[in-house]
Scaffold this motif. Structure first.
Motif, PDB file in Angstrom:
ATOM      1  N   SER A   1      -3.876  88.232   7.379  1.00 48.39           N
ATOM      2  CA  SER A   1      -2.451  87.969   8.234  1.00 48.39           C
ATOM      3  C   SER A   1      -2.178  87.254   6.339  1.00 48.39           C
ATOM      4  O   SER A   1      -2.032  86.748   5.375  1.00 48.39           O
ATOM      5  N   ILE A   2      -0.558  87.968   5.796  1.00 48.25           N
ATOM      6  CA  ILE A   2       0.118  87.164   4.444  1.00 48.25           C
ATOM      7  C   ILE A   2       0.142  85.753   4.479  1.00 48.25           C
ATOM      8  O   ILE A   2      -0.308  85.264   3.299  1.00 48.25           O
ATOM      9  N   THR A   3       0.179  85.354   5.511  1.00 46.54           N
ATOM     10  CA  THR A   3       0.313  84.164   5.624  1.00 46.54           C
ATOM     11  C   THR A   3      -1.070  82.502   5.310  1.00 46.54           C
ATOM     12  O   THR A   3      -0.312  81.788   4.942  1.00 46.54           O
ATOM     13  N   ASN A   4      -1.127  84.200   5.324  1.00 42.49           N
ATOM     14  CA  ASN A   4      -2.943  83.324   4.373  1.00 42.49           C
ATOM     15  C   ASN A   4      -3.008  83.034   2.568  1.00 42.49           C
ATOM     16  O   ASN A   4      -3.340  81.924   2.381  1.00 42.49           O
ATOM     17  N   ILE A   5      -2.328  83.091   2.717  1.00 40.86           N
ATOM     18  CA  ILE A   5      -1.782  83.550   1.048  1.00 40.86           C
ATOM     19  C   ILE A   5      -0.386  82.274   0.909  1.00 40.86           C
ATOM     20  O   ILE A   5      -0.112  80.976  -0.442  1.00 40.86           O
ATOM     21  N   THR A   6       0.390  82.707   1.724  1.00 36.61           N
ATOM     22  CA  THR A   6       1.787  81.374   1.454  1.00 36.61           C
ATOM     23  C   THR A   6       1.831  80.192   2.041  1.00 36.61           C
ATOM     24  O   THR A   6       2.436  79.478   1.652  1.00 36.61           O
ATOM     25  N   GLY A   7       0.731  80.232   2.977  1.00 32.85           N
ATOM     26  CA  GLY A   7       0.766  78.779   3.278  1.00 32.85           C
ATOM     27  C   GLY A   7      -0.038  77.961   2.375  1.00 32.85           C
ATOM     28  O   GLY A   7      -0.561  76.775   2.977  1.00 32.85           O
ATOM     29  N   GLN A   8      -0.553  78.476   1.523  1.00 29.72           N
ATOM     30  CA  GLN A   8      -1.669  77.979   0.454  1.00 29.72           C
ATOM     31  C   GLN A   8      -1.077  77.501  -0.953  1.00 29.72           C
ATOM     32  O   GLN A   8      -0.233  78.393  -1.150  1.00 29.72           O
ATOM     33  N   HIS A   9      -1.127  76.673  -1.277  1.00 23.82           N
ATOM     34  CA  HIS A   9      -1.518  76.453  -2.637  1.00 23.82           C
ATOM     35  C   HIS A   9      -2.518  76.035  -3.191  1.00 23.82           C
ATOM     36  O   HIS A   9      -3.476  74.448  -3.295  1.00 23.82           O
ATOM     37  N   LYS A  10      -3.359  76.740  -4.744  1.00 24.82           N
ATOM     38  CA  LYS A  10      -4.005  76.500  -5.494  1.00 24.82           C
ATOM     39  C   LYS A  10      -3.818  76.403  -6.596  1.00 24.82           C
ATOM     40  O   LYS A  10      -3.254  77.473  -7.058  1.00 24.82           O
ATOM     41  N   ASP A  11      -4.862  75.917  -8.040  1.00 26.21           N
ATOM     42  CA  ASP A  11      -4.853  76.574  -8.936  1.00 26.21           C
ATOM     43  C   ASP A  11      -5.264  77.367  -9.092  1.00 26.21           C
ATOM     44  O   ASP A  11      -5.996  78.410  -8.352  1.00 26.21           O
ATOM     45  N   ARG A  12      -5.928  77.748 -10.656  1.00 26.89           N
ATOM     46  CA  ARG A  12      -5.700  79.465 -11.040  1.00 26.89           C
ATOM     47  C   ARG A  12      -7.545  79.527 -10.426  1.00 26.89           C
ATOM     48  O   ARG A  12      -8.499  80.470  -9.875  1.00 26.89           O
ATOM     49  N   ASP A  13      -8.214  78.409 -10.664  1.00 27.60           N
ATOM     50  CA  ASP A  13      -9.781  78.077 -10.419  1.00 27.60           C
ATOM     51  C   ASP A  13      -9.765  78.677  -8.793  1.00 27.60           C
ATOM     52  O   ASP A  13     -10.846  78.782  -8.539  1.00 27.60           O
ATOM     53  N   GLY A  14      -9.231  77.269  -7.845  1.00 33.39           N
ATOM     54  CA  GLY A  14      -8.874  78.028  -6.473  1.00 33.39           C
ATOM     55  C   GLY A  14      -8.688  79.153  -6.329  1.00 33.39           C
ATOM     56  O   GLY A  14      -9.887  79.410  -5.119  1.00 33.39           O
ATOM     57  N   TRP A  15      -7.953  80.205  -6.995  1.00 34.48           N
ATOM     58  CA  TRP A  15      -7.534  80.951  -6.726  1.00 34.48           C
ATOM     59  C   TRP A  15      -8.417  82.240  -6.735  1.00 34.48           C
ATOM     60  O   TRP A  15      -8.928  83.534  -6.103  1.00 34.48           O
ATOM     61  N   THR A  16      -9.348  81.762  -7.789  1.00 34.49           N
ATOM     62  CA  THR A  16      -9.750  82.391  -8.034  1.00 34.49           C
ATOM     63  C   THR A  16     -11.883  83.089  -7.367  1.00 34.49           C
ATOM     64  O   THR A  16     -12.398  83.464  -7.041  1.00 34.49           O
ATOM     65  N   ALA A  17     -11.722  81.795  -7.112  1.00 34.59           N
ATOM     66  CA  ALA A  17     -13.285  81.364  -6.086  1.00 34.59           C
ATOM     67  C   ALA A  17     -12.525  82.174  -4.844  1.00 34.59           C
ATOM     68  O   ALA A  17     -13.765  82.524  -3.804  1.00 34.59           O
ATOM     69  N   THR A  18     -11.533  82.035  -4.144  1.00 28.39           N
ATOM     70  CA  THR A  18     -11.139  82.637  -3.280  1.00 28.39           C
ATOM     71  C   THR A  18     -10.829  84.136  -3.242  1.00 28.39           C
ATOM     72  O   THR A  18     -11.319  84.876  -2.488  1.00 28.39           O
TER      73      THR A  18
END
Length: 177
Positions: free
Chosen positions: A55-72
């Motif tokens: 689900s797209i809510t897996n993204i919209t429900g999270q907030h990460k810095d650039r390194d966190g999103w890169t890791a994801t």
């Protein structure tokens, strides 16, 4: 025997309609979630790529810095997400801008509450993303849950062998039992 034909007819036509209706409902709710995402470069490729598996809510429900999103994103590629380097760069830029730690929704309580971690129902791969577990830890958690039943408290989670309890503490406010 006289009721067999009507039952078969209802299964022949009714079941496909039911399946179609359920899938349409899922598509509509996924689309409405995507419609609420901010417009901008990378949105379409983010929705198209990420909703293939979750689900797209897996993204919209999270907030990460650039390194966190890169890791994801790196982890999702490891799980089989496909796209070009340019696609993944566009996704990274989009989610960092709109769902980064400095984004407008990051500080909003509703954003934090939007994504609860359903520890009794999420599959192992989602627990990796949501709790920061390794693949082995998430599999151990699911195996423990399958063997012992649903978790009722954070203390129940801490009984799973081989998982650092601080990982659960870090997400205590987001855990849903």
């Amino acid at each position: 025997m006289k009721h067999v034909k009507p039952v078969l007819l209802s299964l022949t036509f009714g079941l496909p309609l039911l399946v179609w209706g359920v899938s349409l409902g899922s598509a509509v709710s996924a689309q409405s979630a995507a419609d609420q995402m901010p417009a901008g470069p990378g949105k379409d490729i983010t929705v198209a790529t990420c909703t293939k598996c979750h689900s797209i809510t897996n993204i919209t429900g999270q907030h990460k810095d650039r390194d966190g999103w890169t890791a994801t994103i790196t982890k999702m590629v490891g799980y089989g997400a496909t796209g070009s380097d340019e696609d993944f760069q566009a996704i990274l830029d989009y989610v960092t801008k709109n769902y980064g730690l400095d984004s407008a929704g990051a500080a909003a309580p509703a954003a934090a509450a939007a994504h609860k971690i359903a520890v009794n129902t999420e599959p192992a791969a989602q627990l990796v993303t949501d709790l920061g577990l390794t693949d082995d830890e998430s599999k151990a958690l699911v195996a423990y849950r399958d063997k012992n039943g649903n978790f009722k408290t954070i203390d129940d989670l801490k009984k799973v062998p081989g998982i650092d309890a601080t990982k659960f503490d870090a997400h205590a406010a987001d855990l849903q039992f």
